[in-house]
Design an enzyme around this catalytic site. Structure first.
Site, PDB file in Angstrom:
ATOM      1  N   LEU A 223       0.891  -1.164   0.000  1.00  0.00           N
ATOM      2  CA  LEU A 223       0.000   0.000   0.000  1.00  0.00           C
ATOM      3  C   LEU A 223       0.927   1.211   0.000  1.00  0.00           C
ATOM      4  CD1 LEU A 223      -2.835  -0.788   2.610  1.00  0.00           C
ATOM      5  CD2 LEU A 223      -2.992  -0.896   0.119  1.00  0.00           C
ATOM      6  N   ASP A 224       0.540   2.249  -0.734  1.00  0.00           N
ATOM      7  CA  ASP A 224       1.381   3.449  -0.769  1.00  0.00           C
ATOM      8  C   ASP A 224       1.454   4.092   0.611  1.00  0.00           C
ATOM      9  OD1 ASP A 224       1.585   3.037  -3.476  1.00  0.00           O
ATOM     10  OD2 ASP A 224      -0.069   4.398  -3.966  1.00  0.00           O
ATOM     11  N   LYS A 225       2.444   4.954   0.777  1.00  0.00           N
ATOM     12  CA  LYS A 225       2.630   5.630   2.071  1.00  0.00           C
ATOM     13  C   LYS A 225       1.354   6.387   2.482  1.00  0.00           C
ATOM     14  CE  LYS A 225       5.799   8.932   4.188  1.00  0.00           C
ATOM     15  NZ  LYS A 225       6.943   9.811   3.961  1.00  0.00           N
TER      16      LYS A 225
ATOM     17  N   LYS B  31      -4.380   4.503  -8.461  1.00  0.00           N
ATOM     18  CA  LYS B  31      -4.145   5.910  -8.825  1.00  0.00           C
ATOM     19  C   LYS B  31      -3.905   6.042 -10.329  1.00  0.00           C
ATOM     20  CE  LYS B  31      -2.125   7.026  -4.333  1.00  0.00           C
ATOM     21  NZ  LYS B  31      -0.880   7.027  -3.578  1.00  0.00           N
TER      22      LYS B  31
END
Ligand code: URA
Length: 238
Positions: free
Chosen positions: A102-104, A190
């Protein structure tokens, strides 16, 4: 397995400390003190106690975390906090790792386990395990954009995404959509919205396969999965 090795692996101290504990008579095997560090035990079936407390041996650990923003889904990093920094030592001793990325700035359901087989099963695109995201976007989608996202869009690197499911939340603005995908390319959600001309402003993973994030978990907290939940994950999509 040797009893000193087992207890040290389980975090009851170094091999030396465990030996001292054994010498003191603090450890019993089937009710009788065991003092010899070389004693062979079967961790899954033997009844081992430390000062009267049963030693619960489990080879695997499965943790559901509500990942907060600002931590990265890695096991170590020189400068950033990782999801492992949020774990208690009693869980860290099992050497769990995050399943997928998961992205930051992405929040929500992060699974951590030391079960490599299950991790592979959940992340392999061939297994087509659903990952569902709550996506806040910078404007309402047109019907064409919806259809494109569902059919598969071409990302900035030329990759065409697999079919996805798109839904809306009852009573919520249409700038919040639910997207379900079966893959996990880098920044996939995204980039999918970017491919149709929309920007993701916030992203949260709600579920992995048949398991949904426990609503009682505040960001940054986690809990162990129960046996039924692990079984559900093993079975994959229902
Ligand atoms: N897709 C993204 O773009 N980011 C995530 O963190 C997960 C899926």
């Amino acid at each position: 397995m040797r009893i000193d090795k087992l207890l040290a692996n389980m975090g009851f101290g170094s091999r030396k400390e465990v030996k001292q504990l054994l010498k003191k008579g603090g450890v019993t095997l089937s009710g009788a003190p065991v003092k010899d560090a070389k004693t062979q035990v079967d961790p899954e079936n033997d009844d081992i106690e430390i000062f009267g407390e049963k030693v619960e041996y489990k080879p695997n650990i499965y943790l559901m975390m509500n990942k907060p923003q600002g931590v990265i889904s890695a096991t170590e990093d020189a400068s950033e906090s990782t999801v492992l920094d949020l774990l208690e030592t009693e869980d860290l001793i099992y050497d769990p790792f995050p399943v997928g990325r998961l992205d930051k700035d992405t929040t929500g359901f992060m699974l951590l386990t030391n079960d490599g087989k299950l991790a592979h099963q959940l992340t392999s695109p061939k297994k087509k395990v659903d990952k569902t995201y709550r996506v806040h976007i910078d404007g309402v989608l047109t019907k064409d954009q919806e259809e494109e996202l569902k059919a598969g869009v071409v990302l900035d690197d030329g990759y065409k995404t697999k079919p996805a499911k798109l839904a809306y939340y009852n009573g919520e603005p249409e700038t919040t959509v639910q997207l379900t995908i079966t893959e996990g390319k880098f920044h996939q959600v995204k980039r999918m919205f970017q491919a149709v001309g929309r920007k993701v402003v916030a992203l949260k993973r709600e579920s992995i396969g048949p398991l949904t994030l426990d609503p009682d978990l505040e960001p940054g907290t986690y809990r162990e999965l129960n046996d039924d939940e692990v079984e559900l994950l093993r079975k994959g999509n229902l």
